[in-house]
Write an enzyme that holds these catalytic residues in place. Structure first.
Site, short mmCIF file in Angstrom:
data_model
loop_
_atom_site.label_atom_id
_atom_site.label_comp_id
_atom_site.label_asym_id
_atom_site.label_seq_id
_atom_site.Cartn_x
_atom_site.Cartn_y
_atom_site.Cartn_z
N CYS A 79 21.40 96.91 40.91
CA CYS A 79 22.72 96.98 41.58
C CYS A 79 22.70 97.91 42.52
O CYS A 79 22.11 97.97 43.65
CB CYS A 79 23.75 97.02 40.36
SG CYS A 79 25.49 96.60 41.04
N HIS A 169 22.73 93.43 36.24
CA HIS A 169 22.66 94.39 35.22
C HIS A 169 21.94 93.91 33.96
O HIS A 169 22.52 93.71 33.02
CB HIS A 169 23.93 95.15 34.80
CG HIS A 169 24.64 95.77 35.93
ND1 HIS A 169 24.32 97.36 36.10
CD2 HIS A 169 25.37 95.49 36.73
CE1 HIS A 169 25.18 97.73 36.95
NE2 HIS A 169 25.63 96.70 37.70
N GLU A 171 20.51 95.70 31.99
CA GLU A 171 20.44 96.90 30.81
C GLU A 171 21.88 96.55 30.23
O GLU A 171 22.39 97.18 29.05
CB GLU A 171 20.40 98.03 31.40
CG GLU A 171 21.75 98.62 32.19
CD GLU A 171 21.84 97.93 33.61
OE1 GLU A 171 21.21 96.90 34.04
OE2 GLU A 171 22.80 98.51 34.42
N1 GLN Z 1 29.31 98.52 44.32
C1 GLN Z 1 28.40 99.55 43.86
C2 GLN Z 1 27.78 100.03 45.25
O1 GLN Z 1 28.01 99.54 46.25
C3 GLN Z 1 27.41 98.95 43.14
C4 GLN Z 1 27.73 98.39 41.78
C5 GLN Z 1 27.28 98.50 40.56
O2 GLN Z 1 26.11 99.15 40.60
N2 GLN Z 1 27.33 97.89 39.52
O3 GLN Z 1 26.84 100.97 45.09
#
Ligand code: GLN
Length: 190
Positions: A79, A169, A171
């Site tokens: 992410c 995710h 994890e």
């Molecule tokens: N929206 C976050 C970003 O732009 C990422 C979201 C996440 O890691 N769950 O950094």
């Protein structure tokens, strides 16, 4: 296997639990002095990429990490971690590590789909319960990278050599197969 988990912000503890369950030796990295050459692989967790990128820079970690990844250090970004790895962000001026040949859209699913789950087929892993939280997706997978999974026609996981990135995710689930895949990738078995 020694795994360094960047722990400046975000969901780093969950990665530690997942890798520990697979028998890896995990260390949290918060400062330049903790980023030694002894890691077999490193993890960039989910969270807020702008905050993480700034903290990595402030701690003097951004440039050495970029160099190490360029030199072949295996890295798994989830992410926000995927956003840090991307060569280009399609709706943000920042480029943080820029080591991976992917163009990524931040917060790509809009407000209504802030968080959701989707079962997705991950190449080399199988059907996977993907958890998305204000997630990015990959708008363009460059020639050097390979998409590993798609949801609604958008790439949500990719690999380039020893770099692995997911928009979701793993994890935050009990499913350890992507973490196991990363360990196999380090060993050259995946
Ligand atoms: N929206 C976050 C970003 O732009 C990422 C979201 C996440 O890691 N769950 O950094």
């Amino acid at each position: 296997m020694k795994i360094g988990i960047f722990a400046l912000q975000g969901a780093f503890a969950e990665h530690g639990r997942a890798f520990a369950a697979l028998g890896a030796d995990c260390t949290e990295i918060r400062s330049r002095s903790q980023f030694t050459g002894s890691y077999d692989g490193v993890v960039l967790p989910g969270g807020e990429s702008t905050v993480q990128g700034k903290l990595l820079r402030e701690e003097g970690l951004l440039a050495p990490l970029k160099e190490a990844i360029g030199g072949g250090l295996p890295v798994f970004g989830t992410c926000a971690g995927m956003i840090l790895l991307a060569k280009r962000l399609t709706n943000d001026q920042n480029v943080w590590l820029g080591t991976m040949d992917i163009a990524v859209r931040r917060n790509a699913y809009g407000r209504q789909l802030g968080s959701f789950r989707a079962e997705t087929e991950v190449k080399g892993v199988g059907s996977f319960p993907a958890v998305f939280i204000r997630a990015p997706y990959i708008e363009e997978v460059g020639a050097s990278a390979v998409p590993l999974a798609t949801v609604d026609g958008k790439a949500v996981a990719a690999r380039q050599g020893r770099m692995l990135a997911t928009a979701f995710h793993p994890e935050l689930t009990d499913d350890l197969r992507l973490h196991a895949y990363f360990l196999k990738m380090i060993e050259g078995l995946a």
